[in-house]
Design a protein around this motif. Structure first.
Motif, short mmCIF file in Angstrom:
data_model
loop_
_atom_site.label_atom_id
_atom_site.label_comp_id
_atom_site.label_asym_id
_atom_site.label_seq_id
_atom_site.Cartn_x
_atom_site.Cartn_y
_atom_site.Cartn_z
N GLN A 43 -14.46 48.18 22.24
CA GLN A 43 -13.14 47.59 22.47
C GLN A 43 -12.07 48.49 21.86
O GLN A 43 -12.21 48.94 20.72
CB GLN A 43 -13.06 46.19 21.89
CG GLN A 43 -11.78 45.44 22.25
CD GLN A 43 -11.77 44.03 21.71
OE1 GLN A 43 -12.47 43.73 20.74
NE2 GLN A 43 -11.00 43.15 22.32
N VAL A 46 -10.83 48.81 17.97
CA VAL A 46 -11.86 48.28 17.09
C VAL A 46 -12.82 49.41 16.75
O VAL A 46 -13.39 50.04 17.64
CB VAL A 46 -12.62 47.11 17.75
CG1 VAL A 46 -13.71 46.60 16.83
CG2 VAL A 46 -11.65 46.00 18.11
N ALA A 61 -15.48 39.57 20.99
CA ALA A 61 -14.13 39.01 21.06
C ALA A 61 -13.59 39.21 22.46
O ALA A 61 -13.97 40.16 23.15
CB ALA A 61 -13.23 39.71 20.04
N PRO A 62 -12.71 38.33 22.93
CA PRO A 62 -12.11 38.56 24.24
C PRO A 62 -11.37 39.89 24.25
O PRO A 62 -10.79 40.31 23.25
CB PRO A 62 -11.13 37.39 24.38
CG PRO A 62 -11.64 36.34 23.45
CD PRO A 62 -12.22 37.09 22.29
N GLY A 63 -11.40 40.57 25.39
CA GLY A 63 -10.71 41.85 25.50
C GLY A 63 -11.40 42.76 26.50
O GLY A 63 -12.39 42.38 27.14
N THR A 64 -10.86 43.96 26.62
CA THR A 64 -11.41 44.96 27.55
C THR A 64 -12.29 45.94 26.79
O THR A 64 -11.89 46.46 25.74
CB THR A 64 -10.28 45.71 28.27
OG1 THR A 64 -9.51 44.77 29.03
CG2 THR A 64 -10.85 46.77 29.22
N TYR A 65 -13.47 46.20 27.35
CA TYR A 65 -14.45 47.07 26.70
C TYR A 65 -14.74 48.28 27.59
O TYR A 65 -14.99 48.13 28.79
CB TYR A 65 -15.75 46.30 26.43
CG TYR A 65 -15.60 45.25 25.35
CD1 TYR A 65 -16.00 45.51 24.04
CD2 TYR A 65 -15.05 44.01 25.64
CE1 TYR A 65 -15.85 44.56 23.04
CE2 TYR A 65 -14.90 43.04 24.65
CZ TYR A 65 -15.30 43.33 23.35
OH TYR A 65 -15.15 42.38 22.37
N SER A 66 -14.70 49.46 26.98
CA SER A 66 -15.16 50.66 27.69
C SER A 66 -16.68 50.74 27.53
O SER A 66 -17.22 50.49 26.45
CB SER A 66 -14.49 51.91 27.13
OG SER A 66 -14.78 52.08 25.75
N SER A 107 -15.25 50.28 32.55
CA SER A 107 -14.78 49.28 31.60
C SER A 107 -14.88 47.90 32.23
O SER A 107 -14.96 47.77 33.45
CB SER A 107 -13.33 49.57 31.17
OG SER A 107 -12.45 49.48 32.28
N ALA A 109 -13.41 43.67 31.47
CA ALA A 109 -12.63 42.71 30.67
C ALA A 109 -13.44 41.43 30.49
O ALA A 109 -13.91 40.85 31.48
CB ALA A 109 -11.30 42.42 31.35
N ALA A 111 -13.25 37.66 29.25
CA ALA A 111 -12.27 36.61 29.00
C ALA A 111 -12.76 35.62 27.94
O ALA A 111 -13.96 35.56 27.62
CB ALA A 111 -11.96 35.86 30.31
N LYS A 112 -11.85 34.83 27.41
CA LYS A 112 -12.21 33.78 26.45
C LYS A 112 -13.20 32.82 27.11
O LYS A 112 -12.99 32.34 28.21
CB LYS A 112 -10.95 33.03 26.02
CG LYS A 112 -11.21 31.94 25.00
CD LYS A 112 -9.92 31.25 24.60
CE LYS A 112 -10.17 30.14 23.62
NZ LYS A 112 -8.91 29.44 23.23
#
Length: 206
Positions: A43, A46, A61-66, A107, A109, A111-112
Protein backbone atom coordinates in the motif's frame (compact mmCIF):
# COMPACT_ATOMS: atom_id res chain seq x y z
CA UNK A 1 -26.63 7.81 35.21
CA UNK A 2 -24.04 9.03 37.72
CA UNK A 3 -21.81 6.23 39.01
CA UNK A 4 -22.84 3.76 36.33
CA UNK A 5 -20.24 1.79 34.43
CA UNK A 6 -20.93 0.81 30.85
CA UNK A 7 -18.85 -1.81 29.02
CA UNK A 8 -18.99 -1.65 25.22
CA UNK A 9 -17.70 -4.23 22.79
CA UNK A 10 -16.85 -3.03 19.33
CA UNK A 11 -16.46 -5.65 16.62
CA UNK A 12 -14.50 -4.70 13.54
CA UNK A 13 -14.13 -6.96 10.52
CA UNK A 14 -11.22 -5.82 8.38
CA UNK A 15 -11.02 -6.21 4.62
CA UNK A 16 -9.18 -9.28 3.40
CA UNK A 17 -6.83 -9.77 0.47
CA UNK A 18 -5.87 -13.22 -0.79
CA UNK A 19 -3.03 -13.66 -3.29
CA UNK A 20 -2.90 -16.84 -5.40
CA UNK A 21 -0.30 -18.08 -7.89
CA UNK A 22 -1.24 -20.11 -10.98
CA UNK A 23 1.50 -21.61 -13.16
CA UNK A 24 0.76 -22.36 -16.82
CA UNK A 25 3.38 -24.82 -18.07
CA UNK A 26 2.19 -24.30 -21.66
CA UNK A 27 2.86 -27.89 -22.83
CA UNK A 28 6.53 -27.59 -21.82
CA UNK A 29 8.60 -29.73 -19.47
CA UNK A 30 8.56 -26.97 -16.82
CA UNK A 31 7.90 -28.30 -13.33
CA UNK A 32 8.02 -25.29 -10.99
CA UNK A 33 4.97 -24.95 -8.76
CA UNK A 34 3.26 -21.97 -7.07
CA UNK A 35 5.48 -22.41 -4.00
CA UNK A 36 8.42 -21.04 -6.00
CA UNK A 37 7.00 -17.49 -5.90
CA UNK A 38 6.50 -14.88 -3.19
CA UNK A 39 3.54 -12.56 -3.87
CA UNK A 40 3.51 -9.02 -2.52
CA UNK A 41 0.80 -6.38 -1.99
CA UNK A 42 2.17 -2.97 -1.01
CA UNK A 43 0.00 0.00 0.00
CA UNK A 44 1.35 3.42 -0.94
CA UNK A 45 2.77 5.28 2.06
CA UNK A 46 3.00 2.13 4.19
CA UNK A 47 6.51 0.85 4.78
CA UNK A 48 5.50 -2.73 5.59
CA UNK A 49 4.46 -4.79 2.57
CA UNK A 50 2.32 -7.91 2.67
CA UNK A 51 4.67 -10.58 1.23
CA UNK A 52 2.98 -13.98 1.26
CA UNK A 53 3.04 -17.40 -0.35
CA UNK A 54 0.30 -18.52 -2.70
CA UNK A 55 -3.13 -18.88 -1.10
CA UNK A 56 -2.46 -16.74 1.99
CA UNK A 57 -5.41 -14.63 3.18
CA UNK A 58 -4.32 -11.41 4.87
CA UNK A 59 -6.28 -8.78 6.81
CA UNK A 60 -5.48 -5.39 5.29
CA UNK A 61 -6.47 -1.76 5.64
CA UNK A 62 -8.76 -0.30 2.98
CA UNK A 63 -6.82 1.27 0.14
CA UNK A 64 -5.03 0.63 -3.15
CA UNK A 65 -2.29 -1.97 -3.27
CA UNK A 66 0.42 -2.41 -5.89
CA UNK A 67 0.97 -6.08 -6.68
CA UNK A 68 4.31 -7.68 -7.46
CA UNK A 69 6.08 -11.01 -7.28
CA UNK A 70 9.52 -12.58 -6.88
CA UNK A 71 10.65 -16.10 -7.72
CA UNK A 72 12.76 -18.34 -5.53
CA UNK A 73 15.06 -20.84 -7.24
CA UNK A 74 13.24 -21.73 -10.45
CA UNK A 75 14.41 -24.87 -12.24
CA UNK A 76 12.99 -24.16 -15.73
CA UNK A 77 15.95 -22.63 -17.63
CA UNK A 78 13.85 -20.42 -19.92
CA UNK A 79 12.00 -18.73 -17.07
CA UNK A 80 8.38 -17.59 -16.87
CA UNK A 81 6.52 -14.44 -17.79
CA UNK A 82 3.80 -12.88 -15.65
CA UNK A 83 1.09 -13.37 -18.24
CA UNK A 84 -2.06 -12.33 -16.43
CA UNK A 85 -3.79 -11.08 -13.29
CA UNK A 86 -7.45 -11.52 -12.39
CA UNK A 87 -9.26 -10.53 -9.20
CA UNK A 88 -12.60 -11.38 -7.63
CA UNK A 89 -14.22 -8.82 -5.35
CA UNK A 90 -12.52 -5.90 -7.14
CA UNK A 91 -11.33 -4.89 -10.60
CA UNK A 92 -7.52 -4.69 -10.91
CA UNK A 93 -5.57 -2.21 -12.98
CA UNK A 94 -3.08 -4.08 -15.16
CA UNK A 95 -0.40 -2.80 -17.54
CA UNK A 96 1.13 -5.21 -20.08
CA UNK A 97 4.07 -5.03 -22.46
CA UNK A 98 2.74 -4.51 -25.98
CA UNK A 99 5.05 -7.10 -27.52
CA UNK A 100 5.34 -9.94 -25.00
CA UNK A 101 1.97 -9.23 -23.30
CA UNK A 102 3.73 -9.79 -19.96
CA UNK A 103 2.35 -7.87 -16.98
CA UNK A 104 4.62 -4.96 -16.10
CA UNK A 105 2.59 -3.44 -13.27
CA UNK A 106 -0.66 -4.16 -11.43
CA UNK A 107 -2.74 -2.77 -8.58
CA UNK A 108 -6.05 -3.38 -6.90
CA UNK A 109 -8.27 -1.29 -4.61
CA UNK A 110 -9.60 -3.04 -1.50
CA UNK A 111 -12.73 -1.39 -0.11
CA UNK A 112 -13.91 -1.28 3.51
CA UNK A 113 -15.39 -4.68 4.34
CA UNK A 114 -14.08 -6.11 1.08
CA UNK A 115 -12.86 -9.64 0.44
CA UNK A 116 -10.61 -9.64 -2.62
CA UNK A 117 -8.76 -12.56 -4.19
CA UNK A 118 -6.17 -11.90 -6.91
CA UNK A 119 -4.67 -14.66 -9.02
CA UNK A 120 -1.30 -14.16 -10.66
CA UNK A 121 -0.74 -16.35 -13.74
CA UNK A 122 2.79 -17.12 -14.94
CA UNK A 123 3.40 -18.91 -18.23
CA UNK A 124 6.53 -20.92 -18.98
CA UNK A 125 8.71 -19.42 -21.69
CA UNK A 126 10.00 -21.66 -24.47
CA UNK A 127 11.98 -21.15 -27.68
CA UNK A 128 10.31 -22.41 -30.85
CA UNK A 129 12.96 -22.38 -33.55
CA UNK A 130 12.00 -23.09 -37.16
CA UNK A 131 14.61 -23.65 -39.87
CA UNK A 132 13.93 -22.99 -43.54
CA UNK A 133 16.43 -23.60 -46.35
CA UNK A 134 16.03 -22.11 -49.82
CA UNK A 135 18.18 -22.06 -52.97
CA UNK A 136 18.43 -19.34 -55.62
CA UNK A 137 20.47 -18.60 -58.74
CA UNK A 138 22.76 -15.60 -59.35
CA UNK A 139 19.76 -13.46 -60.37
CA UNK A 140 18.12 -14.14 -57.02
CA UNK A 141 15.39 -16.30 -58.51
CA UNK A 142 14.38 -19.18 -56.24
CA UNK A 143 14.95 -22.70 -57.52
CA UNK A 144 12.00 -25.09 -57.50
CA UNK A 145 12.38 -27.70 -54.79
CA UNK A 146 13.83 -30.89 -56.26
CA UNK A 147 14.06 -29.47 -59.80
CA UNK A 148 16.76 -27.22 -61.29
CA UNK A 149 15.81 -27.61 -64.95
CA UNK A 150 13.74 -25.15 -66.97
CA UNK A 151 12.23 -21.74 -66.17
CA UNK A 152 13.85 -18.67 -64.68
CA UNK A 153 15.01 -20.71 -61.69
CA UNK A 154 17.13 -23.09 -63.76
CA UNK A 155 20.93 -23.49 -63.49
CA UNK A 156 23.55 -23.65 -66.21
CA UNK A 157 27.19 -24.70 -65.97
CA UNK A 158 29.16 -21.86 -64.35
CA UNK A 159 26.16 -20.36 -62.56
CA UNK A 160 26.33 -19.49 -58.87
CA UNK A 161 23.95 -21.30 -56.53
CA UNK A 162 23.13 -19.60 -53.22
CA UNK A 163 21.66 -21.41 -50.24
CA UNK A 164 19.87 -19.38 -47.57
CA UNK A 165 19.19 -20.73 -44.09
CA UNK A 166 16.53 -18.83 -42.13
CA UNK A 167 16.22 -19.38 -38.39
CA UNK A 168 12.88 -18.13 -37.08
CA UNK A 169 12.10 -17.95 -33.36
CA UNK A 170 9.21 -15.50 -33.74
CA UNK A 171 6.76 -18.00 -32.26
CA UNK A 172 8.99 -18.56 -29.23
CA UNK A 173 8.96 -16.64 -25.96
CA UNK A 174 12.60 -17.30 -25.00
CA UNK A 175 15.91 -16.91 -26.85
CA UNK A 176 17.86 -19.91 -28.10
CA UNK A 177 21.41 -20.36 -29.34
CA UNK A 178 21.70 -21.52 -32.96
CA UNK A 179 24.08 -24.33 -33.88
CA UNK A 180 23.66 -25.72 -37.38
CA UNK A 181 25.72 -27.95 -39.66
CA UNK A 182 24.71 -27.80 -43.32
CA UNK A 183 25.93 -30.84 -45.24
CA UNK A 184 26.83 -30.10 -48.87
CA UNK A 185 28.41 -33.42 -49.80
CA UNK A 186 25.81 -34.16 -52.47
CA UNK A 187 26.33 -30.68 -53.95
CA UNK A 188 30.12 -30.43 -53.97
CA UNK A 189 30.57 -33.48 -56.21
CA UNK A 190 29.14 -31.29 -59.01
CA UNK A 191 30.10 -27.80 -57.81
CA UNK A 192 32.85 -25.75 -56.16
CA UNK A 193 32.43 -23.96 -52.85
CA UNK A 194 33.42 -20.30 -53.23
CA UNK A 195 33.68 -19.62 -49.48
CA UNK A 196 31.53 -16.53 -49.10
CA UNK A 197 29.35 -17.24 -46.09
CA UNK A 198 27.29 -14.25 -44.94
CA UNK A 199 24.97 -13.91 -42.02
CA UNK A 200 22.71 -11.25 -40.60
CA UNK A 201 19.48 -10.43 -38.82
CA UNK A 202 16.28 -9.91 -40.77
CA UNK A 203 13.81 -7.25 -39.79
CA UNK A 204 10.91 -8.73 -37.81
CA UNK A 205 7.63 -9.31 -39.61
CA UNK A 206 4.76 -7.42 -38.03
Amino acid sequence: GPGEFIACTVTYTPPFLTLVKSVDKAATAASDGPEKWTLTANQAGVSKANAVSSGAKVAVAPGTYSLSEANNGLTWPHGYRWSGLTCSGASPTVTQDQTSKAVTSASVAVAKGGNVTCTYTNTANEPKLNLRKTASNAAGNPLPSGNTLGGEGSLKPGDTLTYTLTFDNAAGSAPIAVSQIDYLRDVLDDATYVGNIRYGKLAPTV
